[in-house]
Design a protein around this motif. Structure first.
Motif, PDB file in Angstrom:
ATOM      1  N   SER A  71       0.838  -1.196   0.000  1.00  0.00           N
ATOM      2  CA  SER A  71       0.000   0.000   0.000  1.00  0.00           C
ATOM      3  C   SER A  71       0.879   1.254   0.000  1.00  0.00           C
ATOM      4  O   SER A  71       2.021   1.234   0.466  1.00  0.00           O
ATOM      5  N   TYR A  72       0.333   2.345  -0.519  1.00  0.00           N
ATOM      6  CA  TYR A  72       1.037   3.624  -0.521  1.00  0.00           C
ATOM      7  C   TYR A  72       0.017   4.737  -0.726  1.00  0.00           C
ATOM      8  O   TYR A  72      -1.091   4.503  -1.235  1.00  0.00           O
ATOM      9  N   LYS A  73       0.380   5.935  -0.348  1.00  0.00           N
ATOM     10  CA  LYS A  73      -0.473   7.099  -0.584  1.00  0.00           C
ATOM     11  C   LYS A  73      -0.074   7.752  -1.897  1.00  0.00           C
ATOM     12  O   LYS A  73       1.107   8.044  -2.131  1.00  0.00           O
ATOM     13  N   GLY A  74      -1.066   7.969  -2.756  1.00  0.00           N
ATOM     14  CA  GLY A  74      -0.801   8.589  -4.039  1.00  0.00           C
ATOM     15  C   GLY A  74      -0.698  10.097  -3.944  1.00  0.00           C
ATOM     16  O   GLY A  74      -0.983  10.706  -2.899  1.00  0.00           O
ATOM     17  N   LEU A  78      -5.017   9.720  -1.836  1.00  0.00           N
ATOM     18  CA  LEU A  78      -5.732   8.470  -1.601  1.00  0.00           C
ATOM     19  C   LEU A  78      -4.733   7.321  -1.498  1.00  0.00           C
ATOM     20  O   LEU A  78      -3.614   7.410  -2.007  1.00  0.00           O
ATOM     21  N   VAL A  79      -5.143   6.239  -0.838  1.00  0.00           N
ATOM     22  CA  VAL A  79      -4.250   5.101  -0.615  1.00  0.00           C
ATOM     23  C   VAL A  79      -4.586   3.993  -1.615  1.00  0.00           C
ATOM     24  O   VAL A  79      -5.753   3.672  -1.841  1.00  0.00           O
ATOM     25  N   ALA A 288      -1.380   3.329 -11.246  1.00  0.00           N
ATOM     26  CA  ALA A 288      -2.573   4.085 -11.631  1.00  0.00           C
ATOM     27  C   ALA A 288      -2.471   5.528 -11.179  1.00  0.00           C
ATOM     28  O   ALA A 288      -2.816   6.456 -11.916  1.00  0.00           O
ATOM     29  N   VAL A 289      -1.981   5.724  -9.959  1.00  0.00           N
ATOM     30  CA  VAL A 289      -1.724   7.058  -9.416  1.00  0.00           C
ATOM     31  C   VAL A 289      -0.309   7.038  -8.852  1.00  0.00           C
ATOM     32  O   VAL A 289       0.054   6.130  -8.101  1.00  0.00           O
ATOM     33  N   SER A 290       0.485   8.021  -9.212  1.00  0.00           N
ATOM     34  CA  SER A 290       1.877   8.045  -8.768  1.00  0.00           C
ATOM     35  C   SER A 290       1.974   8.178  -7.259  1.00  0.00           C
ATOM     36  O   SER A 290       1.153   8.842  -6.615  1.00  0.00           O
ATOM     37  N   GLN A 291       2.975   7.534  -6.711  1.00  0.00           N
ATOM     38  CA  GLN A 291       3.237   7.679  -5.294  1.00  0.00           C
ATOM     39  C   GLN A 291       3.562   9.135  -4.983  1.00  0.00           C
ATOM     40  O   GLN A 291       4.241   9.824  -5.747  1.00  0.00           O
TER      41      GLN A 291
END
Length: 405
Positions: A71-74, A78-79, A288-291
């Motif tokens: 998991s990561y926050k974009g 959002l996570v 999908a969304v960069s970190q």
């Protein structure tokens, strides 16, 4: 020293000896940890096979295995759950990615207490999910609302985490200021020379940012993380962030080395400005969304990736499958789909295959069973190499290497 020991030692030459010794000890633990620590060896040993080489060229992370998802926050706050390690990223036949993932299932079966039949069932799950995702032709993503099973459990656990609790685990309060915990588990002390160099670098980096005060260094240490990259020049940096003590942020500064996959693929590679640019650019294309907070930077005249360390970062606890195979199947299914989605998302960039080519490949049925057979060959090679490594390690070969490096 055996040829295998020499190959491993040569690859790791120049790394920090203290953390390199940790890597060698970890690799002694099991074939799965050995697989994680020897990506370079896996591709050097990978049979030259028509099934692999005929697969369409795509952007791969290069080090696909069961532990390289998390998991990561974009950058949209959002996570997400996605592939999170692109150090070995390169342009390669798409099945180079999948054969390593499937091999990791077979090699990791012992650590996960899986029977042979269960491990093979998971291999078929991965291959079926990957091919179906390609054939569908639309890149999706996994967030809390779309997660299932153990991935959903992970998102549930993340929801209650706070930055203060995260900082409390990694730092110690001294009065109203925090200092990093230098405990030999997550961090090691840094020399005065390295501290000064990192501080100067961050000062220069901050000067080009909208809020320079955010990056004011509070503390710095050598970071301990991962397996394959242990010993690579790497720092954990505690910065002022949004205010001391509980608004502090942790940053990761890690040297970007050449991909260990590219010497073993025939696919021509584009020219990058730096290794860090390669890592960051492929990560941005595939996710999908960069970190959030991801930068390719130069430090000490070498290439590094600078990123944030977040309370929202974690991995699925695969050992918690509780003997219920569908729980593991759901996770492996998600990992295989994420691989396919990343390849679709990054398609058509710098000679990677377009969606139509990937859809056609996903609809083919001639490569699935041969790929699983190839993975069983890779599994046998990894197990044999691990046994040889254990003999060399127990004989003291890597104690000498660690001292010399």
């Amino acid at each position: 020293m055996s040829d295998l020991a020499q190959t491993i030692a040569s690859f790791n030459t120049g790394r920090d000896s203290e953390r390199l010794a940790m890597k060698y000890k970890l690799m002694r633990g099991s074939p799965f940890v050995f697989l994680r620590g020897t990506c370079h060896l896996f591709y050097a040993r990978l049979p030259r096979d028509k099934v692999l080489d005929d697969a369409p060229p795509v952007w791969i992370c290069g080090d696909m295995h069961l532990e390289n998802f998390g998991s990561y926050k974009g950058d949209n706050h959002l996570v997400y759950f996605d592939n999170n390690d692109f150090d070995e990223a390169c342009l390669a036949p798409s099945l180079y990615e999948l054969v390593r993932l499937v091999t990791s299932v077979l090699v990791g079966a012992s650590d996960l207490k899986l029977s042979r039949a269960e491990a093979l069932a998971l291999c078929h799950t991965a291959v079926d999910a990957y091919s179906a995702a390609l054939a569908f032709g639309k890149a999706r993503w996994i967030e809390a609302e779309t997660s299932t099973g153990m991935v959903r459990d992970l998102f549930g656990a993340l929801a209650s985490r706070t930055r203060t609790e995260y900082l409390d685990r990694r730092t110690t309060l001294k009065g109203k200021a925090r200092v990093l915990k230098v405990d030999g588990k997550k961090a090691l002390p840094v020399s005065d020379k390295a501290r000064a160099a990192v501080t100067e670098f961050m000062h220069q980096f901050a000067a080009g940012q909208p809020n320079p005060d955010f990056y004011r260094i509070v503390d710095v240490a050598r970071r301990i993380a991962g397996t394959g990259s242990l010993g690579v020049d790497r720092y954990v940096i505690l910065v002022e962030g949004k205010g001391s003590p509980d608004g502090n942020y942790l940053l990761d500064l890690k040297e970007a080395l050449p991909s260990s996959v590219t010497p073993h693929v025939r696919t021509p590679q584009p020219k990058w400005q730096s290794e860090a640019q390669r890592v960051v650019e492929v990560q941005r294309r595939n996710q999908a969304v960069s970190q959030a907070f991801l930068h390719a930077v130069d430090f000490n005249r070498r290439s590094y990736v600078l990123r944030s360390l977040q309370p929202s970062e974690d991995r699925v606890a695969l050992s918690d499958w509780d003997g219920k195979l569908p729980r593991l199947e759901a996770v492996v299914n998600s990992m295989a789909e994420l691989s396919a989605w990343g390849q679709l998302r990054s398609g058509g960039r710098q000679k990677s295959s377009i969606a139509d080519e990937l859809i056609a490949f996903g609809n083919r049925k001639d490569w699935q069973l041969p790929l699983i057979e190839l993975a069983t060959q890779c599994e046998a090679q990894v197990n044999a190499d691990w046994k040889a490594y254990c003999e060399a390690y127990d004989g003291g070969a890597f104690n000498l290497v660690a001292k010399k490096s």
